[in-house]
Each structure stands twice: as C-alpha cells, then as structure tokens.
Scaffold this motif. Structure first.
Motif, mmCIF file in Angstrom:
data_model
loop_
_atom_site.group_PDB
_atom_site.id
_atom_site.type_symbol
_atom_site.label_atom_id
_atom_site.label_comp_id
_atom_site.label_asym_id
_atom_site.label_seq_id
_atom_site.Cartn_x
_atom_site.Cartn_y
_atom_site.Cartn_z
ATOM 1 N N TYR A 82 37.797 -17.124 13.575
ATOM 2 C CA TYR A 82 36.488 -16.638 14.301
ATOM 3 C C TYR A 82 36.122 -15.142 13.927
ATOM 4 C CZ TYR A 82 34.217 -13.915 18.122
ATOM 5 O OH TYR A 82 34.113 -13.094 18.731
ATOM 6 N N VAL B 40 30.157 -18.093 20.390
ATOM 7 C CA VAL B 40 31.143 -19.337 19.836
ATOM 8 C C VAL B 40 30.314 -20.517 21.102
ATOM 9 C CG1 VAL B 40 32.645 -20.944 20.120
ATOM 10 C CG2 VAL B 40 33.309 -17.994 19.248
ATOM 11 N N PHE C 145 34.461 -26.306 19.726
ATOM 12 C CA PHE C 145 34.630 -24.990 19.247
ATOM 13 C C PHE C 145 33.764 -24.284 18.118
ATOM 14 C CE2 PHE C 145 38.040 -25.270 22.373
ATOM 15 C CZ PHE C 145 37.373 -24.611 23.166
ATOM 16 N N GLN D 199 31.475 -22.143 15.411
ATOM 17 C CA GLN D 199 30.446 -21.062 15.413
ATOM 18 C C GLN D 199 29.823 -21.019 14.410
ATOM 19 O OE1 GLN D 199 33.162 -17.691 14.210
ATOM 20 N NE2 GLN D 199 32.116 -16.419 16.325
ATOM 21 N N LEU E 281 36.107 -24.096 14.707
ATOM 22 C CA LEU E 281 36.858 -23.529 14.936
ATOM 23 C C LEU E 281 38.216 -24.219 15.286
ATOM 24 C CD1 LEU E 281 34.950 -20.208 16.211
ATOM 25 C CD2 LEU E 281 35.837 -20.387 13.824
ATOM 26 N N GLU F 255 39.319 -19.234 21.368
ATOM 27 C CA GLU F 255 37.679 -19.598 21.705
ATOM 28 C C GLU F 255 37.352 -19.139 22.801
ATOM 29 O OE1 GLU F 255 40.203 -20.790 18.296
ATOM 30 O OE2 GLU F 255 39.885 -21.479 19.861
#
Length: 159
Positions: free
Chosen positions: A36, A42, A57, A59, A68, A90
């Motif tokens: 992260y 996110v 998840f 990003q 992630l 996350e």
C-alpha cells in the motif's frame, strides 16, 4: 497431446498454454509483492458470483496498477463476502469501487449484490458495460512493461 501439454503434465515443466487469453501475462513478472502506498486511494473491484465471489483491492499509483489483496470465496453470501472484505487491512483505505454489471440483478427474490454493498458498507459501486474485446485490449496494455521504470504497469501481490 501437444509437446507443451506433455511437458506440463508428465515432465513437470510448466508451459504457457497457446490459447491463453493473455499470453503476455507472466507470473514471474506480474506477480510480485506490492505494498500500500500512503496518499493514494484503494478501490474494490467486485465480481459477485454464485460459485465464486471475488473482491480485489486495487491501488493506482501514477501509471501503475497494483492489486494489493483479494477476497476469493466460493458458495458465499453477499454478507459473508462483505464481512471477509472488511476484515482485510486494506479496507480502511477503500474510497470507491466498481462491480460487474450483473451486480444489479436480483436472484430468487433477494436483493442485488450492489444493494447489499451499499446497505452494509455505504459504498455506491459503479457498474458499466464494456465490450469484451475492448476490455481485453485494455488489460493487455497494463501487462506491458513501463519503459521508464522497467516494471510492468500491472503488479499482483502473490496472496
């Protein structure tokens, strides 16, 4: 059987299938630990299904797309998937999300996945239809290597 299939099945030598949708995908290249990055939101990418229900998840940092983490559950209700998703570290950074266009459908008199996510998390997920060929072409672009960083535009965490 083909030579490639024989090597994979009987000699234990992996080989990429010739009919893969994304032959550009290379696990050794695209699957790497990714962390992260503070200051970037996110997003959750949701594909609800009756057999398998997935939440990723994701990003986006500058021009890099980083997956992630993931929730991948079979034969699970919306509530079970939502609970598992909210337990991931996350989750605290999630600001927005998208859901498969089928996420607005109601089955067997139950509410839709999209409604369940709005009710239980407050997220108003976006759903938009894209032509499959266009989606495949877009994914192919992020499987390329960034000429500046020498890293792929798409990196997926091993877990």
């Amino acid at each position: 059987m083909s030579a490639e299939r024989f090597l994979a099945r009987h000699s234990g030598k992996p080989s990429a299938p010739k009919d893969a949708v994304f032959p550009e995908f290379k696990a050794l290249l695209h699957v790497q630990p990714v962390q992260y990055v503070a200051g970037y939101p996110v997003y959750v990418f949701i594909d609800p299904g009756t057999k398998v229900y997935t939440v990723q998840f994701v990003q986006i940092v500058d021009d890099a797309v980083n997956v992630l983490n993931e929730v991948y559950l079979g034969q699970a209700s919306h509530e079970q998937v939502i609970n598992a998703t909210m337990l991931r570290p996350e989750w605290q950074f999630v600001r927005d999300g998208v859901i498969d266009v089928a996420g607005g459908q109601h089955h067997f008199g139950f509410g839709s996945p999209e409604e369940a996510w709005a009710r239980d998390t407050g997220l108003r997920l976006r759903a938009e239809y894209h032509i499959v060929k266009d989606t495949i072409d877009r994914i192919r672009t992020v499987l390329n290597i960034n000429p500046v960083t020498q890293r792929p535009y798409l990196t997926i965490h091993p877990h």
